[in-house]
Structures are given as C-alpha cells and as structure tokens.
Design a protein around this motif. Structure first.
Motif, PDB file in Angstrom:
ATOM      1  N   MET A 201       0.932  -1.465  -0.163  1.00 21.07           N
ATOM      2  CA  MET A 201      -0.106  -0.489   0.053  1.00 21.07           C
ATOM      3  C   MET A 201       0.751   1.887  -0.098  1.00 21.07           C
ATOM      4  O   MET A 201       0.739   2.125  -0.346  1.00 21.07           O
ATOM      5  CB  MET A 201      -0.771  -0.156   1.944  1.00 21.07           C
ATOM      6  N   TYR A 202       2.136   1.301   0.578  1.00 23.37           N
ATOM      7  CA  TYR A 202       2.833   2.232   0.317  1.00 23.37           C
ATOM      8  C   TYR A 202       3.458   2.689  -0.887  1.00 23.37           C
ATOM      9  O   TYR A 202       3.719   3.832  -1.311  1.00 23.37           O
ATOM     10  CB  TYR A 202       4.595   2.328   1.113  1.00 23.37           C
ATOM     11  N   ARG A 203       3.365   2.427  -2.163  1.00 23.89           N
ATOM     12  CA  ARG A 203       2.640   3.064  -3.141  1.00 23.89           C
ATOM     13  C   ARG A 203       1.888   4.230  -3.450  1.00 23.89           C
ATOM     14  O   ARG A 203       2.305   5.354  -4.169  1.00 23.89           O
ATOM     15  CB  ARG A 203       2.507   1.961  -3.948  1.00 23.89           C
ATOM     16  N   TYR A 204       0.419   4.366  -2.261  1.00 22.42           N
ATOM     17  CA  TYR A 204       0.408   5.891  -3.206  1.00 22.42           C
ATOM     18  C   TYR A 204       0.539   6.758  -3.166  1.00 22.42           C
ATOM     19  O   TYR A 204      -0.420   7.113  -3.091  1.00 22.42           O
ATOM     20  CB  TYR A 204      -1.282   5.282  -2.418  1.00 22.42           C
ATOM     21  N   THR A 205       1.634   6.497  -1.552  1.00 30.41           N
ATOM     22  CA  THR A 205       2.533   7.975  -1.197  1.00 30.41           C
ATOM     23  C   THR A 205       2.596   8.355  -2.382  1.00 30.41           C
ATOM     24  O   THR A 205       2.890   9.333  -3.022  1.00 30.41           O
ATOM     25  CB  THR A 205       3.016   7.199  -0.043  1.00 30.41           C
ATOM     26  N   TYR A 206       3.377   7.446  -3.300  1.00 31.69           N
ATOM     27  CA  TYR A 206       4.469   7.607  -3.322  1.00 31.69           C
ATOM     28  C   TYR A 206       3.700   8.499  -5.408  1.00 31.69           C
ATOM     29  O   TYR A 206       4.388   9.224  -6.413  1.00 31.69           O
ATOM     30  CB  TYR A 206       5.050   6.565  -4.694  1.00 31.69           C
ATOM     31  N   TYR A 207       2.440   7.418  -5.134  1.00 33.91           N
ATOM     32  CA  TYR A 207       1.313   8.060  -6.322  1.00 33.91           C
ATOM     33  C   TYR A 207       1.743   9.515  -6.399  1.00 33.91           C
ATOM     34  O   TYR A 207       1.108  10.441  -6.904  1.00 33.91           O
ATOM     35  CB  TYR A 207       0.440   7.357  -6.635  1.00 33.91           C
ATOM     36  N   HIS A 208       1.194  10.068  -5.196  1.00 28.23           N
ATOM     37  CA  HIS A 208       0.613  11.556  -4.535  1.00 28.23           C
ATOM     38  C   HIS A 208       2.187  12.446  -4.998  1.00 28.23           C
ATOM     39  O   HIS A 208       1.947  13.368  -5.214  1.00 28.23           O
ATOM     40  CB  HIS A 208       0.494  11.976  -3.159  1.00 28.23           C
ATOM     41  N   VAL A 209       3.039  11.660  -4.570  1.00 27.90           N
ATOM     42  CA  VAL A 209       4.446  12.830  -4.526  1.00 27.90           C
ATOM     43  C   VAL A 209       4.401  12.824  -6.368  1.00 27.90           C
ATOM     44  O   VAL A 209       4.305  13.880  -6.905  1.00 27.90           O
ATOM     45  CB  VAL A 209       5.529  12.217  -4.240  1.00 27.90           C
ATOM     46  N   LEU A 210       4.251  11.800  -7.062  1.00 23.67           N
ATOM     47  CA  LEU A 210       4.104  12.342  -8.557  1.00 23.67           C
ATOM     48  C   LEU A 210       3.193  13.347  -8.794  1.00 23.67           C
ATOM     49  O   LEU A 210       3.117  13.680 -10.198  1.00 23.67           O
ATOM     50  CB  LEU A 210       3.686  10.696  -9.388  1.00 23.67           C
ATOM     51  N   TYR A 211       1.864  12.692  -8.513  1.00 23.43           N
ATOM     52  CA  TYR A 211       0.815  13.592  -9.345  1.00 23.43           C
ATOM     53  C   TYR A 211       0.754  15.107  -8.718  1.00 23.43           C
ATOM     54  O   TYR A 211       0.246  16.229  -9.557  1.00 23.43           O
ATOM     55  CB  TYR A 211      -0.846  13.361  -9.354  1.00 23.43           C
ATOM     56  N   VAL A 212       1.265  15.416  -7.893  1.00 25.94           N
ATOM     57  CA  VAL A 212       1.604  16.660  -7.129  1.00 25.94           C
ATOM     58  C   VAL A 212       2.390  17.587  -7.904  1.00 25.94           C
ATOM     59  O   VAL A 212       1.873  18.339  -8.182  1.00 25.94           O
ATOM     60  CB  VAL A 212       2.075  17.025  -5.735  1.00 25.94           C
ATOM     61  N   GLY A 213       3.699  16.927  -7.970  1.00 16.93           N
ATOM     62  CA  GLY A 213       4.271  17.493  -9.365  1.00 16.93           C
ATOM     63  C   GLY A 213       4.265  17.451  -9.999  1.00 16.93           C
ATOM     64  O   GLY A 213       4.699  18.829 -10.622  1.00 16.93           O
ATOM     65  N   MET A 214       3.500  16.689 -11.351  1.00 27.84           N
ATOM     66  CA  MET A 214       3.012  16.988 -12.522  1.00 27.84           C
ATOM     67  C   MET A 214       1.888  18.051 -12.796  1.00 27.84           C
ATOM     68  O   MET A 214       1.729  19.483 -13.217  1.00 27.84           O
ATOM     69  CB  MET A 214       1.810  16.275 -13.219  1.00 27.84           C
ATOM     70  N   ILE A 215       0.594  18.123 -11.745  1.00 27.37           N
ATOM     71  CA  ILE A 215      -0.466  19.592 -11.525  1.00 27.37           C
ATOM     72  C   ILE A 215       0.607  20.606 -11.184  1.00 27.37           C
ATOM     73  O   ILE A 215      -0.134  22.255 -11.594  1.00 27.37           O
ATOM     74  CB  ILE A 215      -1.410  18.844 -10.438  1.00 27.37           C
ATOM     75  N   ASN A 216       2.170  20.738 -10.455  1.00 24.63           N
ATOM     76  CA  ASN A 216       2.247  22.020 -10.025  1.00 24.63           C
ATOM     77  C   ASN A 216       3.012  22.416 -11.608  1.00 24.63           C
ATOM     78  O   ASN A 216       2.219  23.654 -11.879  1.00 24.63           O
ATOM     79  CB  ASN A 216       3.106  21.670  -9.703  1.00 24.63           C
ATOM     80  N   ILE A 217       2.418  21.877 -12.520  1.00 23.07           N
ATOM     81  CA  ILE A 217       2.840  22.321 -13.974  1.00 23.07           C
ATOM     82  C   ILE A 217       2.265  23.281 -14.451  1.00 23.07           C
ATOM     83  O   ILE A 217       2.614  24.454 -15.073  1.00 23.07           O
ATOM     84  CB  ILE A 217       3.503  21.619 -14.993  1.00 23.07           C
ATOM     85  N   MET A 218       0.895  22.923 -14.190  1.00 16.70           N
ATOM     86  CA  MET A 218      -0.348  24.081 -14.571  1.00 16.70           C
ATOM     87  C   MET A 218      -0.659  24.655 -13.826  1.00 16.70           C
ATOM     88  O   MET A 218      -2.337  25.817 -13.733  1.00 16.70           O
ATOM     89  CB  MET A 218      -1.398  22.981 -15.739  1.00 16.70           C
ATOM     90  N   MET A 219      -0.233  25.038 -12.612  1.00 13.70           N
ATOM     91  CA  MET A 219      -1.013  25.675 -11.271  1.00 13.70           C
ATOM     92  C   MET A 219      -0.027  27.038 -11.553  1.00 13.70           C
ATOM     93  O   MET A 219       0.627  27.609 -12.242  1.00 13.70           O
ATOM     94  CB  MET A 219      -1.621  24.822 -10.314  1.00 13.70           C
ATOM     95  N   PHE A 220      -0.043  27.808 -10.039  1.00 19.92           N
ATOM     96  CA  PHE A 220       0.149  29.138  -9.401  1.00 19.92           C
ATOM     97  C   PHE A 220       1.578  29.038  -9.649  1.00 19.92           C
ATOM     98  O   PHE A 220       1.842  29.852  -9.482  1.00 19.92           O
ATOM     99  CB  PHE A 220      -0.218  29.529  -8.152  1.00 19.92           C
ATOM    100  N   VAL A 221       2.227  27.798  -9.619  1.00 26.12           N
ATOM    101  CA  VAL A 221       3.295  28.250  -9.114  1.00 26.12           C
ATOM    102  C   VAL A 221       5.094  28.208  -9.993  1.00 26.12           C
ATOM    103  O   VAL A 221       5.535  29.260  -9.804  1.00 26.12           O
ATOM    104  CB  VAL A 221       4.220  26.610  -8.739  1.00 26.12           C
ATOM    105  N   PRO A 222       5.019  28.057 -11.571  1.00 26.21           N
ATOM    106  CA  PRO A 222       5.417  28.447 -12.286  1.00 26.21           C
ATOM    107  C   PRO A 222       5.587  30.243 -12.755  1.00 26.21           C
ATOM    108  O   PRO A 222       6.702  30.670 -13.213  1.00 26.21           O
ATOM    109  CB  PRO A 222       4.988  27.739 -14.192  1.00 26.21           C
ATOM    110  N   TYR A 223       4.298  30.581 -12.313  1.00 25.85           N
ATOM    111  CA  TYR A 223       4.356  32.285 -12.689  1.00 25.85           C
ATOM    112  C   TYR A 223       5.253  32.648 -11.518  1.00 25.85           C
ATOM    113  O   TYR A 223       5.705  33.671 -11.905  1.00 25.85           O
ATOM    114  CB  TYR A 223       2.674  32.699 -12.724  1.00 25.85           C
ATOM    115  N   LEU A 224       4.725  32.382 -10.494  1.00 26.92           N
ATOM    116  CA  LEU A 224       5.873  32.978  -8.956  1.00 26.92           C
ATOM    117  C   LEU A 224       6.733  32.632  -9.431  1.00 26.92           C
ATOM    118  O   LEU A 224       7.914  33.513  -9.315  1.00 26.92           O
ATOM    119  CB  LEU A 224       5.211  32.001  -8.156  1.00 26.92           C
TER     120      LEU A 224
END
Length: 369
Positions: free
Chosen positions: A1-24
């Motif tokens: 089940m520990y794989r779910y934590t890695y899934y969260h790290v992966l998708y948060v890294g990807m969603i960051n691309i289209m959100m507010f962080v790049p602009y800042l």
C-alpha cells in the motif's frame, strides 16, 4: 500500500506544472528563483523523508488518531479543522476554479464559466465523497492512464529542437541571487504529495516500510526543474513573462507526428483535466475525513454504502467553489494562491514538528514500560 504515497508525490509534481507555481518562479527568475529552488529542494526533501519516516512508526494510524492519542481532544479538533478548512479545502477550490477557466478559454471560450465549473465540480463532488480506499483506487487508475503520455510530452519538450539551452544557462547563472521567501514556499509545493499520509497512512499494515524512498526528492527536483526551465527555453528569458497561461502556450509550441495527435496542446489539457480532478478529489476527501474525525472520531478506510455526511460536505465544498468564482478575479486569485502557498509551507513544517513529537512520546512510553 505504500505505493499510494508515491502516486501522490508524482501527481502533485505534475499538477504543479499547470497551476500557480510556474508564474511565481518565472516572475522571480532574475531575483532569486533559482537559489530558492535549490533551497526548496533541500527543505522539501527533509520534510517529505522526515514525515514518511515518522509515519512508518505508526502503521494503520492517521494523523487525527495520533493527535487523539497524544493531545487533548479540543486541540485535536482545532488542528483537524484548521488543516481541513484552511489548507485542504481551499487547495481544491483554487485548483478547480483556475483549471476550469483555463480549459474553457482554450476549448470553448463562448461557454458560460459557471457551466464548465459545474461539470468539473459534479465529478469532484462525487469522487471526493467516496471512502479513502476507493479514492486511492480511482487515483491509481487515473494516474496510470495520464502519466505515460504526460511524461512523454515532457521528455519531448526537453529534447525539442526549439529548446534554447543558452537561455536556460543564462537564467541558471542567477543562482547567486538570494531568494525570496515566496520563491522557497512556492517551490516546496512540488514535494507536498507526502502530506496525504494524514489519512492514507490508515491503509498501511504492521511492518510496512517505504522502499526506495530516495525517489521522492528526485521526483520533486525533476518536476521543479521542468516547471521552471522549459518555458524559458521555449519563449526566451524576457518574453516568457508575457504569457498568462504559460504552460498552455508552451505545450502549443510543440507538435507531434503520432497518428491523429498533431497539436500537443489539446491532449495536454485533457490529461491535465484528469490530474486537476484527481487533486481536487484528494484534497476534498481529506477535508471530509478531517471534519468527520472532528465530529465523531471517524477512522474507517472503507464504507459500504458511503455515509451521507461525505456527500453533504463535498456538496458544501462545491458550492464554495461557485462563491469563490463570483467573488474572485485573476488578481485576487493570484494573491489568494500566494497566501495559501505560504500557509501550506508553514503548516508542513509544523506538521513534521508534531510528528517528531509523536515519535518522541512513543519512545518515551516504551522506555518507561
């Protein structure tokens, strides 16, 4: 089940691309963004690996249960409501509003903004109201559907002939500029997937360990570098700041020769629609679990059927999204996003401090028993 934590790290890294962080980061590209990213990589690595190590010592325990074990009940309720209502709930509201507007502008600009937000909110409300285990199953399926093509597009961007590496090297040369606190706080968001252990740790069984945990900071560093440097390589050191929807225009700068896919932009936006809904599903589900524990010490990871209170809280989150849409504008949304990023960063530091306290208390109890 520990794989779910890695899934969260992966998708948060990807969603960051289209959100507010790049602009800042692009805004501060000559004023400490690069050094801020370096410092944030160290801080993010410490926060993620430290928190994961702490949760390993409490298999099957979520953060609310640990608070109940070591804190008085009133403090547990206060912490849960603070985290749920001021950190997790606003995260989903900000993302679903920002991305629904992005998709509307590029796919069907004549549509009423409320209609598009309604469609995305309906999906998010239903998904987030499921049980913790069901949410993780949905998350896993969607991630396997979206990730391969997104990674392929990112690799294609890195090796694209239009990528100007001189521009990248020029901006990277500003690494000696001292960073602002905002640059550090924004950059650490890429590593924030580990925070879902608040509820996901309930799925872990006795004796589990996070294997290959070194990959977590590597994920964060990769997506942080991609987020910042690829748009600069495509658009130049000066022009890059002129784009409002930075990564949408970067994706539109690429074409493919893979059958029916020509313009990368449309596939890119469809894939990120799935990721944004994943983000909202997870943040609102965490909000629901924190509120329910505040009301009744709820800890179950599976319910059949799902309790009605889940749906009512999710519907309230959906309604707040419409309120936010009508009260905000691009400038207010940017300001609120910055405030949220700072609050999230401070909360993550406090979160690790509290977890270290729990580990210390556990050792102290064992030593005296």
């Amino acid at each position: 089940m520990y794989r779910y934590t890695y899934y969260h790290v992966l998708y948060v890294g990807m969603i960051n691309i289209m959100m507010f962080v790049p602009y800042l980061l692009i805004r501060d590209r000559f004023d400490g963004a690069v050094s801020g990213m370096v410092i944030a990589s160290v801080i993010g690595g410490i926060l993620s690996l430290g928190t994961m190590s702490c949760f390993e010592r409490f298999p099957g325990w979520g953060f609310p249960e640990l608070c109940d074990r070591y804190f008085p009940r009133w403090l547990t309720v206060a912490i849960n409501l603070y985290a749920g209502l001021l950190i997790w709930l606003p995260a989903g509201i900000i993302v679903i509003n920002g991305y629904s507007e992005t998709v509307r502008l590029f796919f069907y600009p004549d549509m009423n903004p409320s209609v598009n937000l309604f469609l995305m909110t309906c999906a998010a409300v239903w998904a987030s109201s499921r049980s913790t285990r069901t949410v993780q199953f949905i998350h896993e399926i969607m991630l396997f559907l979206c990730t391969p093509m997104l990674i392929m597009f990112l690799i294609k961007a890195i090796f694209n002939k239009n990528m100007d590496w001189d521009a990248v090297r020029y901006v990277a040369g500003y690494i000696r500029k001292p960073p602002s606190f905002m640059s550090i706080a924004a950059s650490t968001f890429v590593f924030s997937g580990f925070t879902t252990l608040i509820t996901v740790n309930r799925l872990h069984t006795e004796g589990f360990t996070f294997k290959h945990r070194w990959i977590v900071p590597l994920f964060g560093i990769f997506f942080l570098a991609v987020t910042f440097f690829i748009p600069i390589g495509f658009h130049g050191t000066v022009t890059v700041q002129e784009y409002v929807y930075l990564w949408s225009m970067t994706a539109d700068s690429m074409v493919t020769e893979y059958g029916f896919i020509n313009r990368v932009l449309f596939v890119f936006l469809i894939l990120f629609t799935g990721l944004s809904l994943l983000f909202v599903m997870n943040t609102w589900n965490t909000t629901i679990m924190l509120i329910r524990h505040s009301l009744s010490r709820f800890t179950a990871v599976e319910e059949t059927p799902v309790a009605r209170i889940n749906l009512w809280i999710a519907l309230a989150a959906g309604l707040l999204s419409f309120v936010y849409m009508h009260l905000s504008n691009p400038e207010r949304n940017q300001l609120i996003s910055e405030i949220w990023l700072v609050g999230r960063f401070i909360t993550e530091v406090m979160f690790l401090g509290i977890m270290l306290y729990f580990v210390w208390r556990r050792k102290k109890v064992k030593a005296t028993s």
